[in-house]
Design a protein around this motif. Structure first.
Motif, PDB file in Angstrom:
ATOM      1  N   GLY A  11       5.524  -0.603  14.326  1.00  0.00           N
ATOM      2  CA  GLY A  11       5.003  -1.923  14.646  1.00  0.00           C
ATOM      3  C   GLY A  11       3.644  -2.176  14.035  1.00  0.00           C
ATOM      4  O   GLY A  11       3.378  -3.271  13.507  1.00  0.00           O
ATOM      5  N   ALA A  12       2.766  -1.182  14.087  1.00  0.00           N
ATOM      6  CA  ALA A  12       1.438  -1.353  13.504  1.00  0.00           C
ATOM      7  C   ALA A  12       1.522  -1.556  11.993  1.00  0.00           C
ATOM      8  O   ALA A  12       0.823  -2.410  11.423  1.00  0.00           O
ATOM      9  N   VAL A  13       2.384  -0.795  11.334  1.00  0.00           N
ATOM     10  CA  VAL A  13       2.524  -0.925   9.882  1.00  0.00           C
ATOM     11  C   VAL A  13       3.148  -2.272   9.508  1.00  0.00           C
ATOM     12  O   VAL A  13       2.747  -2.902   8.528  1.00  0.00           O
ATOM     13  N   VAL A  14       4.116  -2.734  10.299  1.00  0.00           N
ATOM     14  CA  VAL A  14       4.714  -4.046  10.048  1.00  0.00           C
ATOM     15  C   VAL A  14       3.653  -5.137  10.147  1.00  0.00           C
ATOM     16  O   VAL A  14       3.606  -6.069   9.322  1.00  0.00           O
ATOM     17  N   GLY A  15       2.785  -5.044  11.150  1.00  0.00           N
ATOM     18  CA  GLY A  15       1.697  -6.007  11.265  1.00  0.00           C
ATOM     19  C   GLY A  15       0.761  -5.966  10.074  1.00  0.00           C
ATOM     20  O   GLY A  15       0.265  -7.011   9.618  1.00  0.00           O
ATOM     21  N   GLU A  16       0.531  -4.771   9.524  1.00  0.00           N
ATOM     22  CA  GLU A  16      -0.334  -4.653   8.348  1.00  0.00           C
ATOM     23  C   GLU A  16       0.348  -5.195   7.099  1.00  0.00           C
ATOM     24  O   GLU A  16      -0.335  -5.638   6.168  1.00  0.00           O
ATOM     25  N   PHE A  17       1.666  -5.146   7.053  1.00  0.00           N
ATOM     26  CA  PHE A  17       2.380  -5.730   5.918  1.00  0.00           C
ATOM     27  C   PHE A  17       2.107  -7.226   5.792  1.00  0.00           C
ATOM     28  O   PHE A  17       1.979  -7.763   4.693  1.00  0.00           O
ATOM     29  N   VAL A  18       2.039  -7.886   6.945  1.00  0.00           N
ATOM     30  CA  VAL A  18       1.939  -9.350   6.941  1.00  0.00           C
ATOM     31  C   VAL A  18       0.547  -9.805   6.554  1.00  0.00           C
ATOM     32  O   VAL A  18       0.382 -10.733   5.745  1.00  0.00           O
ATOM     33  N   GLY A  19      -0.467  -9.195   7.129  1.00  0.00           N
ATOM     34  CA  GLY A  19      -1.819  -9.626   6.815  1.00  0.00           C
ATOM     35  C   GLY A  19      -2.841  -8.609   7.252  1.00  0.00           C
ATOM     36  O   GLY A  19      -3.089  -8.460   8.452  1.00  0.00           O
ATOM     37  N   ALA A  20      -3.414  -7.866   6.302  1.00  0.00           N
ATOM     38  CA  ALA A  20      -4.427  -6.867   6.626  1.00  0.00           C
ATOM     39  C   ALA A  20      -5.160  -6.479   5.353  1.00  0.00           C
ATOM     40  O   ALA A  20      -4.654  -6.647   4.238  1.00  0.00           O
ATOM     41  N   ASN A  21      -6.354  -5.963   5.516  1.00  0.00           N
ATOM     42  CA  ASN A  21      -7.102  -5.419   4.391  1.00  0.00           C
ATOM     43  C   ASN A  21      -7.435  -3.944   4.597  1.00  0.00           C
ATOM     44  O   ASN A  21      -8.301  -3.396   3.912  1.00  0.00           O
ATOM     45  N   GLU A  22      -6.754  -3.323   5.545  1.00  0.00           N
ATOM     46  CA  GLU A  22      -6.902  -1.894   5.792  1.00  0.00           C
ATOM     47  C   GLU A  22      -5.691  -1.404   6.576  1.00  0.00           C
ATOM     48  O   GLU A  22      -4.958  -2.198   7.170  1.00  0.00           O
ATOM     49  N   GLY A  23      -5.485  -0.112   6.556  1.00  0.00           N
ATOM     50  CA  GLY A  23      -4.327   0.477   7.225  1.00  0.00           C
ATOM     51  C   GLY A  23      -3.294   0.951   6.213  1.00  0.00           C
ATOM     52  O   GLY A  23      -3.309   0.575   5.036  1.00  0.00           O
ATOM     53  N   LEU A  24      -2.369   1.792   6.666  1.00  0.00           N
ATOM     54  CA  LEU A  24      -1.356   2.335   5.769  1.00  0.00           C
ATOM     55  C   LEU A  24      -0.412   1.255   5.249  1.00  0.00           C
ATOM     56  O   LEU A  24       0.100   1.369   4.131  1.00  0.00           O
ATOM     57  N   GLY A  25      -0.140   0.239   6.053  1.00  0.00           N
ATOM     58  CA  GLY A  25       0.673  -0.865   5.566  1.00  0.00           C
ATOM     59  C   GLY A  25       0.011  -1.556   4.380  1.00  0.00           C
ATOM     60  O   GLY A  25       0.684  -1.923   3.401  1.00  0.00           O
ATOM     61  N   TYR A  26      -1.294  -1.738   4.457  1.00  0.00           N
ATOM     62  CA  TYR A  26      -2.047  -2.321   3.341  1.00  0.00           C
ATOM     63  C   TYR A  26      -1.983  -1.408   2.118  1.00  0.00           C
ATOM     64  O   TYR A  26      -1.796  -1.879   0.986  1.00  0.00           O
ATOM     65  N   VAL A  27      -2.118  -0.086   2.337  1.00  0.00           N
ATOM     66  CA  VAL A  27      -2.053   0.876   1.224  1.00  0.00           C
ATOM     67  C   VAL A  27      -0.685   0.801   0.541  1.00  0.00           C
ATOM     68  O   VAL A  27      -0.593   0.783  -0.693  1.00  0.00           O
ATOM     69  N   ILE A  28       0.385   0.758   1.323  1.00  0.00           N
ATOM     70  CA  ILE A  28       1.741   0.726   0.762  1.00  0.00           C
ATOM     71  C   ILE A  28       1.974  -0.557  -0.018  1.00  0.00           C
ATOM     72  O   ILE A  28       2.558  -0.546  -1.112  1.00  0.00           O
ATOM     73  N   LEU A  29       1.503  -1.682   0.534  1.00  0.00           N
ATOM     74  CA  LEU A  29       1.677  -2.953  -0.176  1.00  0.00           C
ATOM     75  C   LEU A  29       0.906  -2.975  -1.495  1.00  0.00           C
ATOM     76  O   LEU A  29       1.413  -3.435  -2.517  1.00  0.00           O
ATOM     77  N   GLN A  30      -0.337  -2.476  -1.468  1.00  0.00           N
ATOM     78  CA  GLN A  30      -1.135  -2.447  -2.695  1.00  0.00           C
ATOM     79  C   GLN A  30      -0.505  -1.532  -3.735  1.00  0.00           C
ATOM     80  O   GLN A  30      -0.449  -1.870  -4.926  1.00  0.00           O
ATOM     81  N   ALA A  31      -0.021  -0.384  -3.288  1.00  0.00           N
ATOM     82  CA  ALA A  31       0.615   0.546  -4.224  1.00  0.00           C
ATOM     83  C   ALA A  31       1.895  -0.042  -4.794  1.00  0.00           C
ATOM     84  O   ALA A  31       2.206   0.133  -5.980  1.00  0.00           O
ATOM     85  N   ASN A  32       2.640  -0.754  -3.965  1.00  0.00           N
ATOM     86  CA  ASN A  32       3.874  -1.377  -4.441  1.00  0.00           C
ATOM     87  C   ASN A  32       3.571  -2.471  -5.462  1.00  0.00           C
ATOM     88  O   ASN A  32       4.269  -2.601  -6.480  1.00  0.00           O
ATOM     89  N   GLY A  33       2.556  -3.268  -5.207  1.00  0.00           N
ATOM     90  CA  GLY A  33       2.200  -4.330  -6.146  1.00  0.00           C
ATOM     91  C   GLY A  33       1.692  -3.794  -7.469  1.00  0.00           C
ATOM     92  O   GLY A  33       1.882  -4.432  -8.518  1.00  0.00           O
ATOM     93  N   ASN A  34       1.042  -2.628  -7.462  1.00  0.00           N
ATOM     94  CA  ASN A  34       0.513  -2.029  -8.690  1.00  0.00           C
ATOM     95  C   ASN A  34       1.478  -1.036  -9.330  1.00  0.00           C
ATOM     96  O   ASN A  34       1.101  -0.360 -10.302  1.00  0.00           O
ATOM     97  N   LEU A  35       2.698  -0.924  -8.779  1.00  0.00           N
ATOM     98  CA  LEU A  35       3.693   0.049  -9.252  1.00  0.00           C
ATOM     99  C   LEU A  35       3.142   1.470  -9.228  1.00  0.00           C
ATOM    100  O   LEU A  35       3.468   2.311 -10.088  1.00  0.00           O
ATOM    101  N   ASP A  36       2.289   1.730  -8.257  1.00  0.00           N
ATOM    102  CA  ASP A  36       1.713   3.069  -8.078  1.00  0.00           C
ATOM    103  C   ASP A  36       2.586   3.829  -7.081  1.00  0.00           C
ATOM    104  O   ASP A  36       2.252   3.972  -5.903  1.00  0.00           O
TER     105      ASP A  36
END
Length: 289
Positions: A219-244
């Motif tokens: 649940g916490a990671v899902v919330g970070e997927f939608v809108g966050a600038n920190e947290g593992l959800g934010y890390v995963i989204l940034q890495a996915n967008g950069n193909l990292d």
């Protein structure tokens, strides 16, 4: 002579044909733990071996599935970065989990005490559970902003249902004869709840807590997927967008590790708080006939 006679009168009396099973020593418990854990560890090694083979043979391109070595290098190269975001996700998870437990137990007590409350709340709880949280997460961000509140709220909504269901099941699973005996002896309803119903429901409750604490991480990671600038959800989204993909896999591994650690902590708490339940096989009596 008198002392030996006194000791004989104070010796515990066991039923014929029943011997007490002593608690196993440290070596025996270690061997039992190894016996229980080697199979999942072996399966985990097989999965990592398959992952390494797929990456080494080039069956899948490295930008899609990085090698275990590349993923480990990312974790070792940026420990501070991952630790900072992991702590944010863990903090959101713990707050959501604690709130879900408190509200869930209170709701379960009310539902078990009143059939009217149960018939009123249960359909609403079921409806809230089946609604995809990722679909309503953007609404929480709009209503509550980009802070910690929407992440905690989603963690609460996901972890709440297992706590309620397990607690209600435990409160209703009490032996009716125990309740009749309590009423016959003149116990008040609150005394019956504290002495009989609540202790008897704790094994069921801890079963729900183990599920809830892992869902709270999701649940916490899902919330970070939608809108966050920190947290593992934010890390995963940034890495996915950069193909990292190495960073993406590193974030997934750390998120899984958090869930496993929290699950283990709940299990340890169960063994410490419920020795009469978790350790009943070690202290039980063994028939010898």
């Amino acid at each position: 002579m008198k002392q030996s006679a006194l000791s004989a009168t104070q010796a515990p009396v066991r039923p014929a044909g029943v011997a007490e099973r002593r608690r196993p020593g440290l070596g025996r418990r270690t061997a039992e733990a190894a016996e229980k854990s080697w199979r999942p560890l072996a399966l985990l090694l097989v999965c990592f071996g398959a992952w390494w083979v797929i990456a080494a043979t080039g069956t899948v391109e490295s930008y899609l599935v990085p090698s275990p070595g590349a993923t480990l290098d990312v974790i070792l190269d940026k420990p501070g970065y991952l630790w900072q975001h992991s702590w944010v996700t863990t903090y959101e998870t713990l707050i959501g989990f604690v709130i879900a437990v408190a509200v869930g137990i209170l709701s379960a007590v009310l539902m078990a005490a009143s059939p009217t409350v149960e018939k009123t709340l249960y359909p609403l709880l079921l409806f809230a559970q089946v609604v995809p949280k990722i679909a309503i997460a953007p609404l929480f961000v709009v209503w509550l902003g980009f802070g910690i509140a929407p992440k905690v709220l989603i963690a609460v909504l996901i972890a709440f249902f297992p706590v309620v269901i397990s607690m209600v099941t435990g409160l209703k699973a009490v032996d009716p004869e125990m309740l009749q005996l309590s009423a016959t002896m003149g116990a008040r309803p609150w005394q019956t709840f504290l002495k009989i119903r609540f202790p008897a429901s704790l094994p069921h409750l801890f079963s729900g807590l183990k599920v809830a604490v892992t869902l709270a991480v999701t649940g916490a990671v899902v919330g970070e997927f939608v809108g966050a600038n920190e947290g593992l959800g934010y890390v995963i989204l940034q890495a996915n967008g950069n193909l990292d993909t190495p960073m993406l896999f590193a974030g997934l591994l750390v998120m899984s590790l958090i869930g496993v650690v929290l699950f283990a902590l709940v299990e340890i708490a169960e063994k410490l708080l419920l020795p009469w339940h978790a350790g009943r096989r070690d202290t039980a009596t063994t028939p010898t006939y």
